[in-house]
Design a protein around this motif. Structure first.
Motif, PDB file in Angstrom:
ATOM      1  N   ASN A  66      -3.871  11.885  -1.197  1.00  0.00           N
ATOM      2  CA  ASN A  66      -4.564  13.065  -0.684  1.00  0.00           C
ATOM      3  C   ASN A  66      -3.619  14.259  -0.764  1.00  0.00           C
ATOM      4  N   ALA A  67      -4.090  15.419  -0.383  1.00  0.00           N
ATOM      5  CA  ALA A  67      -3.247  16.612  -0.384  1.00  0.00           C
ATOM      6  C   ALA A  67      -2.110  16.418   0.609  1.00  0.00           C
ATOM      7  N   GLY A  68      -0.895  16.409   0.124  1.00  0.00           N
ATOM      8  CA  GLY A  68       0.278  16.256   0.972  1.00  0.00           C
ATOM      9  C   GLY A  68       0.706  14.831   1.227  1.00  0.00           C
ATOM     10  N   GLY A  69      -0.166  13.871   0.976  1.00  0.00           N
ATOM     11  CA  GLY A  69       0.162  12.484   1.296  1.00  0.00           C
ATOM     12  C   GLY A  69       0.232  12.238   2.791  1.00  0.00           C
ATOM     13  N   VAL A  70      -0.442  13.074   3.558  1.00  0.00           N
ATOM     14  CA  VAL A  70      -0.362  12.985   5.018  1.00  0.00           C
ATOM     15  C   VAL A  70      -1.265  11.869   5.548  1.00  0.00           C
ATOM     16  N   VAL A  71      -0.892  11.335   6.697  1.00  0.00           N
ATOM     17  CA  VAL A  71      -1.667  10.272   7.327  1.00  0.00           C
ATOM     18  C   VAL A  71      -2.783  10.911   8.148  1.00  0.00           C
ATOM     19  N   THR A  72      -3.989  10.810   7.641  1.00  0.00           N
ATOM     20  CA  THR A  72      -5.194  11.315   8.296  1.00  0.00           C
ATOM     21  C   THR A  72      -6.027  10.124   8.760  1.00  0.00           C
ATOM     22  N   ASP A  73      -7.124  10.399   9.437  1.00  0.00           N
ATOM     23  CA  ASP A  73      -8.033   9.319   9.839  1.00  0.00           C
ATOM     24  C   ASP A  73      -8.504   8.515   8.636  1.00  0.00           C
ATOM     25  N   ASP A  74      -8.794   9.192   7.526  1.00  0.00           N
ATOM     26  CA  ASP A  74      -9.279   8.474   6.345  1.00  0.00           C
ATOM     27  C   ASP A  74      -8.189   7.609   5.724  1.00  0.00           C
ATOM     28  N   VAL A  75      -6.944   8.075   5.760  1.00  0.00           N
ATOM     29  CA  VAL A  75      -5.840   7.249   5.267  1.00  0.00           C
ATOM     30  C   VAL A  75      -5.689   6.016   6.140  1.00  0.00           C
TER      31      VAL A  75
ATOM     32  N   ALA B 141       0.860  -1.179   0.000  1.00  0.00           N
ATOM     33  CA  ALA B 141       0.000   0.000   0.000  1.00  0.00           C
ATOM     34  C   ALA B 141       0.898   1.231   0.000  1.00  0.00           C
ATOM     35  N   ILE B 142       0.566   2.202  -0.834  1.00  0.00           N
ATOM     36  CA  ILE B 142       1.348   3.424  -0.963  1.00  0.00           C
ATOM     37  C   ILE B 142       0.449   4.606  -0.621  1.00  0.00           C
ATOM     38  N   VAL B 143       0.945   5.477   0.258  1.00  0.00           N
ATOM     39  CA  VAL B 143       0.246   6.720   0.587  1.00  0.00           C
ATOM     40  C   VAL B 143       1.065   7.847  -0.020  1.00  0.00           C
ATOM     41  N   ALA B 144       0.453   8.618  -0.901  1.00  0.00           N
ATOM     42  CA  ALA B 144       1.190   9.660  -1.618  1.00  0.00           C
ATOM     43  C   ALA B 144       0.352  10.916  -1.769  1.00  0.00           C
ATOM     44  N   CYS B 145       1.048  11.995  -2.065  1.00  0.00           N
ATOM     45  CA  CYS B 145       0.382  13.262  -2.361  1.00  0.00           C
ATOM     46  C   CYS B 145      -0.379  13.139  -3.681  1.00  0.00           C
TER      47      CYS B 145
END
Length: 191
Positions: free
Chosen positions: A74-83, A47-51
């Motif tokens: 997402n904007a910034g690739g930041v780890v949010t609750d939804d991520v 799994a990849i989280v990216a901007c």
């Protein structure tokens, strides 16, 4: 219809919607479609989280094929609750075991402040958004923070393969970011 006023009062009168052209492109794509046999589970258990930045083609820059990985943007690739929600589903239901975080240089979230942006929205719409913009000044430090958030969330089943990178938009290279060791696998956090 009035012209759309964007951030800092910039008017964009020349905009033409893209959807009709993209639907034509999709029909051309579908004529030679060969991915119908791909498995639901990512082949690389990745799994990849990216901007969401349009300069980053995640599959191309990592040499991945369709079906290799989940890509959460997402904007910034930041780890949010939804991520976190998406990663928990990715791991628990679809078997991913490795997480890669990718921020980049010259990010839009480096060019705005939370308070100014929210004040602008509140002035225009009469209400301030409840969500956090997650602005940052240093993408390397923000990758470290995102890695710390993942290590501290209780819901992920596999935290042993979490790595973070900053993509340089000038040369296309990924630069690895080392996590803060004391933040790895410590307690839980809410954000």
């Amino acid at each position: 219809m009035r012209p759309r006023i964007g951030h800092h009062g910039v008017v964009d009168e020349a905009f033409t919607p893209n959807t009709d052209e993209l639907l034509v492109n999709n029909r051309v794509y579908a004529q030679d479609f060969h991915d119908q046999d791909l498995a639901l589970r990512p082949a690389r258990h990745l799994a990849i989280v990216a901007c969401m930045d349009s300069r980053m083609d995640i599959f191309q820059m990592l040499g991945l094929a369709h079906g290799d990985a989940h890509v959460i943007r997402n904007a910034g690739g930041v780890v949010t609750d939804d991520v976190v929600r998406s990663l928990v589903l990715s791991q628990r239901l679809l078997g991913t075991r490795e997480i890669i975080l990718i921020h980049h240089t010259d990010c839009g979230l480096q060019k705005v402040t939370e308070d100014e942006f929210k004040a602008e929205l509140e002035q225009e719409f009469g209400i301030k958004p409840r969500w956090s913009l997650e602005c940052f000044s240093d993408p390397y430090n923000d990758v470290r923070q995102s890695m710390s958030r993942l290590h501290r969330t209780p819901y992920l089943t596999d935290k042993s393969h979490i790595r973070g990178f900053v993509y340089d938009v000038l040369d296309g290279l990924l630069h690895e970011v080392q996590p803060v060791p004391r933040h790895m696998n410590q307690g839980t956090v809410s954000y």
